[in-house]
Design a protein around this motif. Structure first.
Motif, PDB file in Angstrom:
ATOM      1  N   ILE A  44      -5.786   7.604   7.151  1.00 22.70           N
ATOM      2  CA  ILE A  44      -5.440   7.478   5.735  1.00 22.70           C
ATOM      3  C   ILE A  44      -5.098   6.033   5.365  1.00 22.70           C
ATOM      4  O   ILE A  44      -5.612   5.509   4.364  1.00 22.70           O
ATOM      5  N   PRO A  45      -4.240   5.323   6.135  1.00 20.88           N
ATOM      6  CA  PRO A  45      -4.004   3.904   5.789  1.00 20.88           C
ATOM      7  C   PRO A  45      -5.262   3.057   5.869  1.00 20.88           C
ATOM      8  O   PRO A  45      -5.446   2.142   5.058  1.00 20.88           O
ATOM      9  N   LEU A  49      -6.867   0.870   2.910  1.00 17.46           N
ATOM     10  CA  LEU A  49      -7.137  -0.561   3.006  1.00 17.46           C
ATOM     11  C   LEU A  49      -8.584  -0.876   2.603  1.00 17.46           C
ATOM     12  O   LEU A  49      -8.836  -1.851   1.883  1.00 17.46           O
ATOM     13  N   VAL A  50      -9.523  -0.060   3.067  1.00 16.35           N
ATOM     14  CA  VAL A  50     -10.931  -0.266   2.697  1.00 16.35           C
ATOM     15  C   VAL A  50     -11.098  -0.128   1.191  1.00 16.35           C
ATOM     16  O   VAL A  50     -11.788  -0.940   0.542  1.00 16.35           O
ATOM     17  N   LEU A 263      -0.450 -12.645  -0.593  1.00 11.26           N
ATOM     18  CA  LEU A 263      -1.317 -11.984  -1.571  1.00 11.26           C
ATOM     19  C   LEU A 263      -0.809 -10.592  -1.924  1.00 11.26           C
ATOM     20  O   LEU A 263      -0.924 -10.152  -3.078  1.00 11.26           O
ATOM     21  N   PHE A 264      -0.245  -9.890  -0.946  1.00  8.37           N
ATOM     22  CA  PHE A 264       0.247  -8.539  -1.202  1.00  8.37           C
ATOM     23  C   PHE A 264       1.594  -8.545  -1.924  1.00  8.37           C
ATOM     24  O   PHE A 264       1.822  -7.749  -2.831  1.00  8.37           O
ATOM     25  N   THR A 265       2.513  -9.437  -1.520  1.00 10.76           N
ATOM     26  CA  THR A 265       3.900  -9.348  -1.988  1.00 10.76           C
ATOM     27  C   THR A 265       4.236 -10.282  -3.139  1.00 10.76           C
ATOM     28  O   THR A 265       5.152  -9.995  -3.911  1.00 10.76           O
ATOM     29  N   GLY A 274      -6.719  -7.099   0.624  1.00  9.11           N
ATOM     30  CA  GLY A 274      -7.421  -6.064   1.377  1.00  9.11           C
ATOM     31  C   GLY A 274      -8.697  -6.583   2.003  1.00  9.11           C
ATOM     32  O   GLY A 274      -9.010  -6.271   3.157  1.00  9.11           O
ATOM     33  N   ALA A 275      -9.471  -7.385   1.241  1.00  6.70           N
ATOM     34  CA  ALA A 275     -10.717  -7.933   1.777  1.00  6.70           C
ATOM     35  C   ALA A 275     -10.445  -8.865   2.948  1.00  6.70           C
ATOM     36  O   ALA A 275     -11.144  -8.821   3.973  1.00  6.70           O
ATOM     37  N   LEU A 276      -9.413  -9.708   2.828  1.00  5.61           N
ATOM     38  CA  LEU A 276      -9.091 -10.627   3.923  1.00  5.61           C
ATOM     39  C   LEU A 276      -8.603  -9.864   5.151  1.00  5.61           C
ATOM     40  O   LEU A 276      -8.924 -10.235   6.294  1.00  5.61           O
TER      41      LEU A 276
END
Length: 301
Positions: A44-45, A49-50, A263-265, A274-276
């Motif tokens: 699921i994670p 992410l994908v 980038l996330f936070t 996500g891409a990186l």
């Protein structure tokens, strides 16, 4: 001799076919906890992410993101962040090589020379795990500080200029990686070296091989499974690490883990993050597959 061919089965006992089916179902039932664990904490994670890596980059946290299969996110992430990505792989490779040299010597000494102190030395190897990863890294920040003992000693010996420093340099980041991940290298190496039969090493000496040739022809090939396992266990987490670069480095030593965290936070650019993350994962998987095949230890997969 009495024959048992006509002996009837016990009253109430299930037939052999039914007993075999029950054992088969029991085996599948035992798999359920592991399957549920993998589904909840990996499948699921990973799907999330994908999906995140393919979001519409024009979305935002407030307006929400839409799944638009934007594969261009990968290309933009490579264009914008290829430097920290390559830097991470380089730092991780160099730290892994240093860990291999130091860890092999230490594992060899524990396996062949420690004697009755073997268990104690193994405990000392894993002793750093008794404290927090963050605390261990902060301790290196104190050790390598500009006014610390190491810098002052090097300056007193004229091995460093008066304005020289170790903190916020590639040396500090790599030193932190080596220190934190060295046990991951030592333990697989010890497990592999400790199983080597001493008589094989003695046989190489009896055949007039000098110590170097005996090591290269006997000890090294037999310890190769531990080498492969140790390098993988060291390189993979080191490539994605961001604590050492954040605490011991500067923006010039920023690794890809720092970029993904930012980038996330902070930037809230989920598609790029996500891409990186997916690019880093794909690169590591490809490198691991090539490495294992070249090392001739495909059975480790």
């Amino acid at each position: 001799m009495a024959s048992t061919a006509g002996v009837a089965p016990e009253v109430g006992a299930p037939p052999p076919e039914e007993s075999g089916r029950r054992r088969g179902r029991t085996g599948y039932l035992l798999l359920i906890p592991g399957v549920v664990w993998l589904a909840l904490f990996f499948v699921i994670p990973f799907y999330s992410l994908v999906a995140t890596s393919l979001y519409d980059p024009n979305g935002s946290v407030f307006r929400g993101y839409e799944m638009t299969w934007e594969f261009s996110n990968y290309w933009h992430a490579l264009q914008d962040y290829w430097e920290p990505l390559l830097r991470s792989l380089w730092y991780a490779a160099l730290a892994t090589l240093i860990c291999l040299v130091l860890g092999y010597v230490l594992a060899y000494a524990i396996a062949f020379k420690a004697g009755r102190w073997k268990n104690l030395m193994l405990v000392l190897v894993i002793a750093p795990f008794f404290t927090s990863f963050l605390v261990r890294t902060l301790s290196w920040k104190l050790i390598l500080a500009d006014d610390g003992l190491v810098v002052n000693t090097l300056q007193a010996l004229h091995l460093m200029g008066a304005d020289g420093r170790l903190l916020a340099t590639p040396f500090a980041v790599i030193a932190g990686l080596v220190y934190n991940f060295l046990p991951f290298m030592v333990l697989p190496l010890f497990a592999s070296i400790d199983k080597i039969d001493h008589r094989l090493i003695e046989a190489s000496s009896d055949l007039y091989a000098n110590p170097f040739v005996g090591f290269w022809k006997v000890t090294w090939p037999l310890s190769l499974p531990g080498v492969v396992s140790g390098t993988l266990l060291t390189f993979i987490p080191a490539a994605g690490d961001y604590i050492n670069a954040q605490l011991l480095g500067s923006p010039n030593q920023r690794m890809v883990g720092n970029v993904i965290q930012n980038l996330f936070t902070q930037a809230n650019d989920y598609p790029a993050a996500g891409a990186l993350s997916m690019i880093l994962m794909i690169l590591i998987v490809v490198m691991v597959l090539v490495y294992v095949r070249k090392a001739g230890t495909e059975e480790l997969l």
